[in-house]
Scaffold this active site. Structure first.
Site, mmCIF file in Angstrom:
data_model
loop_
_atom_site.group_PDB
_atom_site.id
_atom_site.type_symbol
_atom_site.label_atom_id
_atom_site.label_comp_id
_atom_site.label_asym_id
_atom_site.label_seq_id
_atom_site.Cartn_x
_atom_site.Cartn_y
_atom_site.Cartn_z
ATOM 1 N N GLN A 131 0.797 -1.223 0.000
ATOM 2 C CA GLN A 131 0.000 0.000 0.000
ATOM 3 C C GLN A 131 0.831 1.275 0.000
ATOM 4 O OE1 GLN A 131 -2.596 -1.783 3.353
ATOM 5 N NE2 GLN A 131 -3.970 -0.422 2.244
ATOM 6 N N HIS A 179 -2.590 -5.449 -12.520
ATOM 7 C CA HIS A 179 -2.058 -5.317 -13.891
ATOM 8 C C HIS A 179 -2.905 -6.072 -14.901
ATOM 9 C CE1 HIS A 179 2.221 -4.424 -12.149
ATOM 10 N NE2 HIS A 179 1.438 -3.354 -12.156
ATOM 11 N N ASP A 232 1.898 0.409 -8.146
ATOM 12 C CA ASP A 232 3.228 0.412 -8.794
ATOM 13 C C ASP A 232 4.173 1.418 -8.144
ATOM 14 O OD1 ASP A 232 2.396 -0.258 -12.321
ATOM 15 O OD2 ASP A 232 2.176 -1.436 -10.463
ATOM 16 N N ARG A 253 4.415 -0.052 12.958
ATOM 17 C CA ARG A 253 4.102 -1.361 12.369
ATOM 18 C C ARG A 253 4.095 -1.239 10.856
ATOM 19 N NH1 ARG A 253 -1.365 -3.607 11.109
ATOM 20 N NH2 ARG A 253 -1.043 -5.805 10.560
ATOM 21 N N HIS A 304 1.335 -9.305 4.749
ATOM 22 C CA HIS A 304 0.175 -8.415 4.648
ATOM 23 C C HIS A 304 -0.355 -8.500 3.219
ATOM 24 C CE1 HIS A 304 -1.927 -4.737 6.513
ATOM 25 N NE2 HIS A 304 -2.507 -4.934 5.362
ATOM 26 N N ASN A 359 -1.470 -10.512 8.658
ATOM 27 C CA ASN A 359 -2.465 -9.459 8.781
ATOM 28 C C ASN A 359 -3.793 -9.967 8.215
ATOM 29 O OD1 ASN A 359 -3.226 -6.506 9.183
ATOM 30 N ND2 ASN A 359 -3.883 -6.946 7.099
ATOM 31 N N GLU A 360 -4.792 -10.038 9.071
ATOM 32 C CA GLU A 360 -6.167 -10.333 8.641
ATOM 33 C C GLU A 360 -6.257 -11.562 7.735
ATOM 34 O OE1 GLU A 360 -8.052 -6.838 7.116
ATOM 35 O OE2 GLU A 360 -7.696 -5.737 8.980
ATOM 36 N N ASN A 406 -7.557 -5.886 14.494
ATOM 37 C CA ASN A 406 -7.839 -4.772 13.570
ATOM 38 C C ASN A 406 -9.351 -4.545 13.592
ATOM 39 O OD1 ASN A 406 -5.167 -5.035 12.958
ATOM 40 N ND2 ASN A 406 -5.442 -5.499 10.774
ATOM 41 N N TYR A 413 -12.702 -1.675 12.790
ATOM 42 C CA TYR A 413 -13.138 -0.425 12.171
ATOM 43 C C TYR A 413 -14.591 -0.093 12.421
ATOM 44 C CZ TYR A 413 -8.703 -0.475 9.727
ATOM 45 O OH TYR A 413 -7.367 -0.468 9.448
ATOM 46 N N GLU A 420 -4.747 -2.116 14.269
ATOM 47 C CA GLU A 420 -5.312 -1.173 13.294
ATOM 48 C C GLU A 420 -6.657 -0.630 13.764
ATOM 49 O OE1 GLU A 420 -5.681 -2.451 9.221
ATOM 50 O OE2 GLU A 420 -3.730 -3.446 9.288
HETATM 51 O O1 LIG Z 1 -19.642 -4.917 3.879
HETATM 52 S S1 LIG Z 1 -18.695 -5.441 2.823
HETATM 53 O O2 LIG Z 1 -18.691 -6.932 2.831
HETATM 54 O O3 LIG Z 1 -18.928 -4.880 1.508
HETATM 55 C C1 LIG Z 1 -17.130 -4.902 3.248
HETATM 56 C C2 LIG Z 1 -16.808 -5.561 4.544
HETATM 57 C C3 LIG Z 1 -16.013 -4.627 5.381
HETATM 58 N N1 LIG Z 1 -14.606 -5.035 5.410
HETATM 59 C C4 LIG Z 1 -14.302 -5.319 6.790
HETATM 60 C C5 LIG Z 1 -12.871 -5.681 6.918
HETATM 61 N N2 LIG Z 1 -12.066 -4.586 6.411
HETATM 62 C C6 LIG Z 1 -10.718 -4.994 6.547
HETATM 63 C C7 LIG Z 1 -9.905 -3.791 6.786
HETATM 64 O O4 LIG Z 1 -8.671 -3.996 6.146
HETATM 65 C C8 LIG Z 1 -7.630 -3.465 6.886
HETATM 66 O O5 LIG Z 1 -7.974 -2.114 7.037
HETATM 67 C C9 LIG Z 1 -7.480 -1.119 6.144
HETATM 68 C C10 LIG Z 1 -8.645 -0.258 5.685
HETATM 69 O O6 LIG Z 1 -9.522 -1.025 4.902
HETATM 70 C C11 LIG Z 1 -6.698 -1.703 5.008
HETATM 71 O O7 LIG Z 1 -6.108 -0.668 4.258
HETATM 72 C C12 LIG Z 1 -5.638 -2.586 5.623
HETATM 73 O O8 LIG Z 1 -4.675 -3.021 4.674
HETATM 74 C C13 LIG Z 1 -6.313 -3.808 6.208
HETATM 75 O O9 LIG Z 1 -5.442 -4.425 7.123
HETATM 76 C C14 LIG Z 1 -12.341 -4.240 5.018
HETATM 77 C C15 LIG Z 1 -13.780 -3.969 4.838
#
Ligand SMILES: O=S(=O)(O)CCCN1CCN(CCO[C@@H]2O[C@H](CO)[C@@H](O)[C@H](O)[C@H]2O)CC1
Length: 490
Positions: free
Chosen positions: A26, A46, A59, A84, A129, A173-174, A316, A318, A386
C-alpha cells in the site's frame, strides 16, 4: 452510551504502546525495482484494471521505497513508540523460495529499521500483509499444503536478518481477508472465488504456517531480544439486530465463525476450530453429497501444536454490524456464508460520511468487541494493531479527529471499566496509501500524500496533531464531548 462511555478523565497507562501502521503493497511502490518480483496484488491490478475503483495500482503508491526516511521522520513527529510496517515476500524472495535471496530487498528494510531505531521508535514487522509472490500462487498459493514450509523458510530469512533489531512480529495481517475474500471470493487477490472449498483450505494451511513460524521463533529467536509474536485478526463488532434470543445467537455465531475461525485454534483453551463451525460445515457438506466435509480437520497433535501460539491478540477493528439469523439459504452454495447462514446490516442512523461505505462510526462496538475478546479468550493481552477512518481527502479532517476521539474514548472505558488488558493501539494509517479496491479514492492517512508530486509530499492533517496530543498527554482533549457527533453530519 453510543460513544462507548461517558465523559471521564481516564488516562492511558504510561507504558501503553501508541503506534501507527502501514503495509508494503500500500505504501512502497518500486513494484519491480531492485530485484523484487510480482506479488498477487501486482498481478491482479495489472491484469484487471477495472478491479480498482479509480483504475490505479500500487506500482508507485506513496513511493516509500525511496522516501522511508521521511516516513521515519513522520513517525517521530507523531511521538509514537512503535511503527508497524509489513515486509514484502517477493521483495525478499523473488522466486518465493530461498534459492534466491534479494540482498537489495533486505537492505531496504534494514535501512528503515535503522532509521526507526535512530529515532527511538520500536519496529514491529508484519511478515505477511496479503502480497504473496505470484510464482507461489501459480502452484496453488495458500491452497497448497507445502506453503507451510515456504512461509516458514521466508520467515526464517527475516528472523536471521532482523530479530536482533525487531522486537515485535505479526505473522499474518487479517488472514480472513486473504482466505475468505481472496480464495473464497473476489474482493481480494488472488480473487479465486472457490467459495465453500478454498476459503477452508487457505485457512487450514495458513494457521499451520502461523504455528510453524511461532515455534521457530519461540525456540530459536525469542531469546535474542525477548521479542514478542502474534497475529492480527480483523473483526467487526456484531450487535444483535433485535434483542431476541435468535438475534443474540446470530451475533455470537458471527463472532465465533469469523473471528473465532482463526482465534479459537490459537487463543482458546480447547483449541481447534469453533464447534459451531465444524458442525455447520460438516452437516452442509453431507447434505450436499460431499464424501468428506469441506472443512479440513486438525489432528489432535495439530490442535496442540496450534494452541497458545501467540504472545498477544492483534486486533484490527473499524466498524459494527447488526446481526440476525437468515430465514432460508443465504450466499452461494457451497460457501462459508451459506454454511453459517446469518445476515448482517448496518443502522442507517449510524454516522456514515466515510468514503469507505462499510465504515460506520460506532464506538460502543469497539468497546463491546474488546470485552467479548477478553471474556472469550481468558483476558488475553490485546494489541489493537489497526483502527482508523477514511475520507475523500483534505488536511482539516474533522471527521477523522472525531472518529479517533470517540474510539479512543471507548478504548479508555474498555481498559478502566471493563478491565480489558490492552497493551497498545495503532492508528491505521500513518499516511494516505493504496486502499486496495478503493485505490486512492479512500484516504486513511494521518498524513496527506500528494500523489501527483514527484516526492509524494506528506503533510500532517489535523488528526495527526490530535493523535500526537493524545500520545503526549495520555488523555483525550478536555474539549472532547462523547455526545458530540456533529463532525459526521454531512
Ligand atoms: O460490507 S462489505 O462486505 O462490503 C465490506 C466488509 C467490510 N470489510 C471489513 C474488513 N475490512 C478490513 C480492513 O482492512 C484493513 O484495514 C485497512 C482499511 O480497509 C486496510 O487498508 C488494511 O490493509 C487492512 O489491514 C475491510 C472492509
Amino acid at each position: 452510551n453510543f460513544s462507548g462511555g461517558l465523559k471521564s478523565n481516564y488516562t492511558f497507562p504510561k507504558d501503553f504502546l501508541f503506534g501507527v501502521s502501514t503495509a508494503a503493497y500500500q505504501i512502497e511502490g518500486a513494484w519491480n525495482e531492485d530485484g523484487k518480483s510480482e506479488s498477487i496484488w501486482d498481478h491482479l491490478v495489472h491484469t484487471n484494471a477495472s478491479f480498482v475503483k479509480d483504475g490505479s495500482n500500487g506500482d508507485v503508491a506513496a513511493d516509500s521505497y525511496h522516501h522511508y526516511k521521511r516516513d521515519a521522520e513522520m513517525v517521530q513527529e507523531l511521538g509514537v513508540n512503535i511503527y508497524r510496517f509489513s515486509i514484502s515476500w517477493p521483495r525478499i524472495l523473488p522466486t518465493g523460495l530461498t534459492n534466491q535471496i534479494n540482498e537489495l530487498g533486505l537492505k531496504y528494510y534494514s535501512n528503515l529499521i535503522d532509521e526507526l531505531i535512530k529515532r527511538n521508535v520500536t519496529p514491529m514487522v508484519t511478515i505477511y500483509h496479503w502480497d504473496l509472490p505470484q510464482k507461489l500462487q501459480n502452484i496453488g498459493g495458500w491452497s497448497n499444503a507445502h506453503i507451510v514450509d515456504y512461509y516458514t523458510d521466508y520467515a526464517k530469512v527475516l528472523f536471521d536478518n532482523f530479530s536482533n533489531r525487531v522486537k515485535y512480529w505479526v505473522t499474518f495481517n487479517e488472514p480472513m481477508q486473504t482466505c475468505l475474500e481472496g480464495y473464497g471470493g473476489t474482493y481480494r487477490a488472488p480473487v479465486l472465488n472457490r467459495h465453500g472449498i478454498a476459503e477452508y483450505l487457505c485457512t487450514h494451511n495458513l494457521l499451520k504456517a502461523h504455528a510453524s513460524v511461532y515455534h521457530l521463533f519461540n525456540e530459536n529467536y525469542r531469546h535474542v531480544n525477548k521479542g514478542k509474536i502474534g497475529m492480527s485478526l480483523d473483526s467487526n463488532w456484531a450487535e444483535p439486530k433485535t434483542d431476541t434470543p435468535q438475534d443474540r445467537e446470530a451475533a455470537e455465531l458471527y463472532l465465533n465463525t469469523h473471528l473465532g475461525w482463526y482465534a479459537n485454534p490459537v487463543y482458546s483453551k480447547e483449541g481447534n476450530y469453533p464447534k459451531d463451525l465444524i458442525k455447520l460445515v460438516d452437516e452442509k457438506s453431507l447434505q450436499q453429497n460431499y464424501t468428506r466435509s469441506r472443512l479440513p480437520k486438525f489432528t489432535p497433535e495439530e490442535v496442540n501444536y496450534l494452541k497458545g501460539t501467540a504472545d498477544f491478540f492483534g486486533l484490527n477493528h473499524y466498524t459494527t454490524y447488526l446481526l440476525s439469523m437468515a430465514d432460508g439459504e443465504v450466499g452461494a452454495i457451497p460457501s462459508h456464508e451459506n454454511d453459517v447462514g446469518i445476515v448482517r446490516v448496518q443502522d442507517p442512523k449510524w454516522p456514515s460520511d466515510s468514503s469507505s461505505t462499510w465504515l460506520k462510526v460506532v464506538p460502543f462496538g469497539f468497546r463491546r468487541l474488546l470485552k467479548w475478546i477478553t471474556k472469550t479468550y481468558n483476558n488475553v493481552p490485546i494489541i489493537v494493531t489497526e483502527n482508523g477512518y477514511a475520507d475523500f481527502s483534505g488536511l482539516d479532517d474533522k471527521a477523522r479527529v472525531s472518529y479517533y476521539s470517540h474510539y479512543l474514548n471507548a478504548l479508555l472505558h474498555a481498559i478502566h471499566e471493563d478491565n480489558s488488558t490492552v497493551e497498545g493501539y495503532f492508528a491505521w494509517s500513518l499516511m494516505d496509501n493504496f486502499e486496495w479496491d478503493d485505490g486512492y479514492v479512500s484516504r486513511f492517512g494521518l498524513y496527506l500524500v500528494d500523489f501527483k508530486s514527484p516526492n509524494k509530499t506528506r503533510t500532517a492533517k489535523s488528526s495527526a496533531k490530535l493523535y500526537a496530543e493524545v500520545i503526549r498527554s495520555r488523555a483525550l482533549p478536555a474539549a472532547y464531548d462523547p455526545e458530540d457527533f456533529t463532525a459526521f453530519s454531512g
